[in-house]
Write a protein that holds these residues in place. Structure first.
Motif, short mmCIF file in Angstrom:
data_model
loop_
_atom_site.label_atom_id
_atom_site.label_comp_id
_atom_site.label_asym_id
_atom_site.label_seq_id
_atom_site.Cartn_x
_atom_site.Cartn_y
_atom_site.Cartn_z
N ALA A 114 57.71 28.09 99.43
CA ALA A 114 58.96 27.34 99.24
C ALA A 114 59.78 27.89 98.08
N LEU A 115 59.15 28.59 97.16
CA LEU A 115 59.87 29.16 96.01
C LEU A 115 60.89 30.21 96.43
N GLU A 116 60.70 30.79 97.60
CA GLU A 116 61.67 31.77 98.10
C GLU A 116 63.04 31.14 98.30
N ASP A 117 63.07 29.84 98.52
CA ASP A 117 64.32 29.14 98.81
C ASP A 117 64.92 28.41 97.62
N VAL A 118 64.37 28.60 96.41
CA VAL A 118 64.88 27.90 95.24
C VAL A 118 65.54 28.87 94.27
N ASP A 119 66.20 28.31 93.27
CA ASP A 119 66.91 29.17 92.32
C ASP A 119 65.96 29.83 91.33
N ASP A 120 66.44 30.85 90.68
CA ASP A 120 65.62 31.66 89.76
C ASP A 120 65.14 30.85 88.56
N ASP A 121 65.91 29.85 88.13
CA ASP A 121 65.51 29.03 86.98
C ASP A 121 64.20 28.30 87.24
N LEU A 122 64.04 27.79 88.46
CA LEU A 122 62.81 27.08 88.80
C LEU A 122 61.62 28.04 88.82
N VAL A 123 61.83 29.23 89.34
CA VAL A 123 60.76 30.23 89.36
C VAL A 123 60.37 30.61 87.93
N ALA A 124 61.36 30.78 87.05
CA ALA A 124 61.09 31.11 85.65
C ALA A 124 60.32 29.98 84.97
N LYS A 125 60.67 28.75 85.27
CA LYS A 125 59.97 27.60 84.70
C LYS A 125 58.51 27.58 85.16
N LEU A 126 58.28 27.88 86.42
CA LEU A 126 56.92 27.94 86.95
C LEU A 126 56.13 29.05 86.26
N GLU A 127 56.75 30.20 86.07
CA GLU A 127 56.07 31.31 85.39
C GLU A 127 55.67 30.92 83.96
N ARG A 128 56.56 30.24 83.24
CA ARG A 128 56.24 29.78 81.88
C ARG A 128 55.08 28.79 81.91
N LYS A 129 55.09 27.89 82.87
CA LYS A 129 54.03 26.88 82.97
C LYS A 129 52.68 27.55 83.26
N ILE A 130 52.67 28.55 84.12
CA ILE A 130 51.44 29.27 84.44
C ILE A 130 50.91 29.99 83.19
N LYS A 131 51.80 30.61 82.42
CA LYS A 131 51.38 31.28 81.18
C LYS A 131 50.77 30.28 80.21
N GLU A 132 51.38 29.10 80.08
CA GLU A 132 50.84 28.05 79.20
C GLU A 132 49.45 27.63 79.66
N LEU A 133 49.28 27.45 80.97
CA LEU A 133 47.98 27.05 81.49
C LEU A 133 46.92 28.11 81.23
N LYS A 134 47.30 29.38 81.37
CA LYS A 134 46.33 30.48 81.13
C LYS A 134 45.92 30.53 79.66
N LYS A 135 46.86 30.24 78.74
CA LYS A 135 46.53 30.23 77.32
C LYS A 135 45.49 29.18 76.99
N ASP A 136 45.59 28.03 77.68
CA ASP A 136 44.69 26.91 77.40
C ASP A 136 43.30 27.09 78.02
N MET A 137 43.12 28.09 78.88
CA MET A 137 41.82 28.30 79.56
C MET A 137 40.84 28.97 78.67
#
Length: 137
Positions: A114-137
């Motif tokens: 579904a991310l293929e159909d959304v704007d780049d800002d949402l994808v960037a937000k998801l990327e930041r969230k994934i990086k935060e989650l990886k730091k906490d692991m």
């Protein structure tokens, strides 16, 4: 507060509420506190319904934990327990958690598709969230 039925074939608030409940919530989320008569008058502009019906629906929304009722003298005042944003955040989080618990990888795959159909800002937000989650692991 847990909404028991999510209606896939509806849109907006009617995914969570019946048509009159959705209109009442929409009205109440735009004000501080209102009486049944206030809400009925707002609905009358749309030629909606009578006092007793509005009263019944609003009291059911209190029973469901959606509205708060406060009595002042002989008047009952109603207001939503959560703001519109809080309500939508809570419901979407619960739905996401339920989908993840039940369908796991399939849900993640569909969300990524579904991310293929959304704007780049949402994808960037998801990327930041994934990086935060990886730091906490």
């Amino acid at each position: 507060m847990r909404i028991r039925k999510f209606k896939m074939n509806e849109s907006g608030l009617e995914r969570f509420f019946g048509p009159l409940e959705a209109k009442i919530m929409d009205i109440l989320w735009n004000d501080v506190e209102m009486t049944i008569k206030d809400v009925q008058h707002a609905l009358e502009r749309e030629k909606m319904t009578n006092f007793n019906t509005v009263m019944t629906v609003m009291n059911r929304l209190v029973e469901k934990g959606i509205l708060q009722k406060r009595i002042e003298g002989r008047v009952s005042l109603f207001k939503p327990i959560l703001t519109r944003v809080e309500f939508l955040n809570t419901q979407s989080k619960e739905m996401t958690n339920e989908l993840m618990n039940e369908f796991g990888n399939v849900v993640v795959s569909h969300m990524l598709d579904a991310l293929e159909d959304v704007d780049d800002d949402l994808v960037a937000k998801l990327e930041r969230k994934i990086k935060e989650l990886k730091k906490d692991m």
